[in-house]
Motif scaffolding. Structure first.
Motif, PDB file in Angstrom:
ATOM      1  N   ALA A  36      44.977  34.074  46.368  1.00 54.27           N
ATOM      2  CA  ALA A  36      45.452  33.506  47.285  1.00 54.27           C
ATOM      3  C   ALA A  36      45.357  32.150  46.845  1.00 54.27           C
ATOM      4  O   ALA A  36      45.766  31.119  47.821  1.00 54.27           O
ATOM      5  N   THR A  37      44.926  31.642  45.780  1.00 58.90           N
ATOM      6  CA  THR A  37      44.437  30.235  45.532  1.00 58.90           C
ATOM      7  C   THR A  37      45.497  29.857  44.556  1.00 58.90           C
ATOM      8  O   THR A  37      46.517  30.611  44.073  1.00 58.90           O
ATOM      9  N   ARG A  38      45.433  28.764  43.851  1.00 60.26           N
ATOM     10  CA  ARG A  38      46.415  28.296  43.012  1.00 60.26           C
ATOM     11  C   ARG A  38      45.801  28.743  41.515  1.00 60.26           C
ATOM     12  O   ARG A  38      46.633  28.486  40.338  1.00 60.26           O
ATOM     13  N   GLY A  39      44.555  29.474  41.530  1.00 62.78           N
ATOM     14  CA  GLY A  39      44.267  29.841  40.186  1.00 62.78           C
ATOM     15  C   GLY A  39      43.437  28.795  39.251  1.00 62.78           C
ATOM     16  O   GLY A  39      43.245  27.781  39.725  1.00 62.78           O
ATOM     17  N   ALA A  40      42.685  29.347  38.376  1.00 65.52           N
ATOM     18  CA  ALA A  40      41.653  28.593  37.572  1.00 65.52           C
ATOM     19  C   ALA A  40      41.403  29.222  36.269  1.00 65.52           C
ATOM     20  O   ALA A  40      41.752  30.441  36.028  1.00 65.52           O
ATOM     21  N   ALA A  41      40.820  28.561  35.355  1.00 70.04           N
ATOM     22  CA  ALA A  41      40.509  28.948  33.959  1.00 70.04           C
ATOM     23  C   ALA A  41      38.990  29.211  34.229  1.00 70.04           C
ATOM     24  O   ALA A  41      38.295  28.451  34.891  1.00 70.04           O
ATOM     25  N   VAL A  42      38.548  30.235  33.693  1.00 66.22           N
ATOM     26  CA  VAL A  42      37.326  30.794  33.731  1.00 66.22           C
ATOM     27  C   VAL A  42      36.544  31.243  32.566  1.00 66.22           C
ATOM     28  O   VAL A  42      37.256  31.889  31.709  1.00 66.22           O
ATOM     29  N   GLY A  87      43.778  34.801  38.711  1.00 68.07           N
ATOM     30  CA  GLY A  87      44.298  34.683  39.871  1.00 68.07           C
ATOM     31  C   GLY A  87      45.989  34.815  39.918  1.00 68.07           C
ATOM     32  O   GLY A  87      46.548  35.389  40.724  1.00 68.07           O
ATOM     33  N   HIS A  88      46.447  34.952  38.737  1.00 67.49           N
ATOM     34  CA  HIS A  88      47.866  34.660  38.641  1.00 67.49           C
ATOM     35  C   HIS A  88      48.435  35.667  37.259  1.00 67.49           C
ATOM     36  O   HIS A  88      49.313  36.391  37.404  1.00 67.49           O
ATOM     37  N   ASN A  89      48.083  35.127  36.313  1.00 68.60           N
ATOM     38  CA  ASN A  89      48.359  35.645  34.858  1.00 68.60           C
ATOM     39  C   ASN A  89      47.424  35.991  34.012  1.00 68.60           C
ATOM     40  O   ASN A  89      46.811  34.862  33.393  1.00 68.60           O
ATOM     41  N   ALA A  90      47.233  37.257  33.610  1.00 66.54           N
ATOM     42  CA  ALA A  90      46.146  37.628  32.827  1.00 66.54           C
ATOM     43  C   ALA A  90      46.592  38.825  32.144  1.00 66.54           C
ATOM     44  O   ALA A  90      46.462  40.012  32.520  1.00 66.54           O
ATOM     45  N   HIS A  91      47.202  38.662  30.825  1.00 65.97           N
ATOM     46  CA  HIS A  91      47.596  39.878  30.197  1.00 65.97           C
ATOM     47  C   HIS A  91      46.675  40.502  29.618  1.00 65.97           C
ATOM     48  O   HIS A  91      46.688  41.963  29.306  1.00 65.97           O
TER      49      HIS A  91
END
Length: 344
Positions: A219-225, A267-271
Motif C-alpha cells: 500500500a506504500t510507494r515501496g522501499a529498498a531494504v 512492496g512492488h517488485n521482487a523476483h
C-alpha cells in the motif's frame, strides 16, 4: 533509529545557529540544565573549530541511548587540512589559528565520551556524547556492540525517507536499513511501515522478515531494504537485501566484502528474495547504507580509521561519499567485547 539534525557551518554567524539547535535538542531530550549547558559549550567549541581550522563543515546532532536515559551525540565534520598530532592539539593553549586553543580540551572534559579522527590532508571528525546512563540497578549492562549512524534527509526536506534500527538478539544483533522510494513524506511513510512490520515480527529471521516486509509495503510507494543478523555464537552474518541498500563487511586491513542484494522494490517488485551467510570475526566492521552514498567508497586512505568509534566511520563515509541528491543513511557496527551474558 533517529534522523540527524544537520547544521552547515561556514562562518562565525553559523556557530550561534548550531548552539541554538543543540539547545532545542536538549529540551526535546529533557536533559538536565547542567548537561544542556555542557552540550551548548561543546557544540560552540566544535562549530568554532570548523570555522577557524576546517574551512567550514557540518555539525550533526542526534539522540542515542535508551528512552529513559537519552544522550546527545555531536559530530563535527570538516574537510580541512587535518592535524599532524591530535594529542598535541588536545592540549589547552595549543592553537594554529591565533586563538586561545581551549576547544578540543574543553570538548574532552565536558563530554561523557569523545573520539577524534584527523589526518593531514584528510580533514577532522570530532565525536562527543553528552549525557549519563542511570545509576544503580537501572544502569544498563555493557553492550556487546558499538553502533554509529548518520541519517540525513535530502536538502530542505522536513523528513528523511531512510530509516534504520538495531535490535538485540539472543546471540548477537539485528540491523535493518530501509530506503523509501524517492524522498519526502511518501518515502518516510514507506520506511516507517517497514520498521513497524519488523518490530511486530521481531522473532522472524532475516528471510521470512524480508518476505513479510515485501508483502506489507504494497500500500506504500515501496522501499529498498536490507536485514543483517550478526550471530556471535556461529561467527556469521545472515544477510537479506532487496534493492539498492548496500551492505559490506570490512576487515582490519581495509578489505571490503560486499554482500549481495537482489534487484527489486519491497512492496512492488521482487523476483527473488534470498538470504546469504558470511563469516563474522570479532574485528569485522559491518557497514550498511542507502543509495544516498556512492557505492565505490573505500576506507583504504584513512590510516587507523578501523579502530575508531563507528560514529566516526559513519561520519567520514557521509562527509566524503554522499551524493547530495537523495536522503543519505549509513550505519556502522563493530563488536565491542563482552560475553554472551552481556545485554546489548
Amino acid at each position: 533509529m533517529s534522523t540527524n539534525v544537520a547544521i552547515t557551518v561556514r562562518e562565525s554567524s553559523d556557530v550561534g545557529a548550531a548552539r541554538r539547535a543543540a539547545a532545542a535538542l536538549s529540551r526535546a531530550l529533557d536533559l538536565d540544565s547542567t548537561i544542556a549547558g555542557q552540550a551548548a559549550i561543546v557544540v560552540t567549541e566544535a562549530a568554532t573549530n570548523l570555522v577557524k581550522h576546517g574551512g567550514g563543515g557540518v555539525i550533526l546532532l542526534n539522540r542515542i541511548g535508551a528512552p529513559d536515559s537519552p544522550v546527545m551525540e555531536i559530530l563535527a565534520l570538516d574537510k580541512g587540512p587535518g592535524m599532524h598530532s591530535v594529542e598535541r592539539s588536545m592540549e589547552d593553549g595549543y592553537s594554529t589559528a591565533g586563538s586561545p586553543g581551549n576547544g578540543l580540551g574543553a570538548i574532552a572534559r565536558l563530554s561523557s565520551f569523545h573520539d577524534i579522527y584527523s589526518s593531514p590532508g584528510l580533514g577532522t571528525v570530532v565525536l562527543a556524547h553528552l549525557g549519563s546512563p542511570p545509576a544503580g540497578p537501572r544502569r544498563p549492562a555493557p553492550s556487546r556492540f558499538q553502533v554509529g549512524a548518520v541519517s540525513v534527509p535530502k536538502g530542505v526536506e522536513p523528513v528523511c525517507g531512510d530509516a534504520w534500527v538495531t535490535e538485540a538478539r539472543e546471540h548477537g544483533l539485528r540491523v535493518i536499513v530501509v530506503d523509501g522510494l524517492g524522498h519526502g513524506m511518501g518515502a518516510f511513510e514507506a520506511s516507517k511501515a517497514a520498521l513497524e512490520i519488523a518490530a511486530a515480527h521481531s522473532r522472524d529471521m532475516a528471510l521470512p522478515l524480508m518476505e513479510r516486509i515485501h508483502a506489507g509495503l504494497r500500500a506504500t510507494r515501496g522501499a529498498a531494504v536490507s536485514v543483517a543478523e550478526i550471530d556471535l555464537e556461529l561467527g556469521s552474518v545472515t544477510y537479506a537485501g532487496l534493492g539498492n541498500v548496500a551492505g559490506s563487511l570490512i576487515s582490519p586491513g581495509g578489505l571490503r566484502r560486499q554482500m549481495i542484494s537482489y534487484n527489486g522494490t519491497a512492496g512492488h517488485n521482487a523476483h527473488k528474495i534470498r538470504e546469504l551467510n558470511y563469516p563474522w570475526a570479532p574485528d569485522t566492521i559491518l557497514v550498511i547504507h542507502s543509495d544516498g552514498l556512492a557505492t565505490h567508497w573505500t576506507l583504504d586512505k584513512y590510516p587507523g580509521l578501523h579502530r575508531r568509534h563507528p560514529s566516526i566511520i559513519a561520519g567520514i563515509l557521509f562527509r566524503d561519499f554522499q551524493r547530495g541528491t537523495d536522503d543519505a543513511t549509513v550505519v556502522v557496527v563493530r563488536f565491542a567485547g563482552g560475553t554472551q551474558e552481556d545485554r546489548l
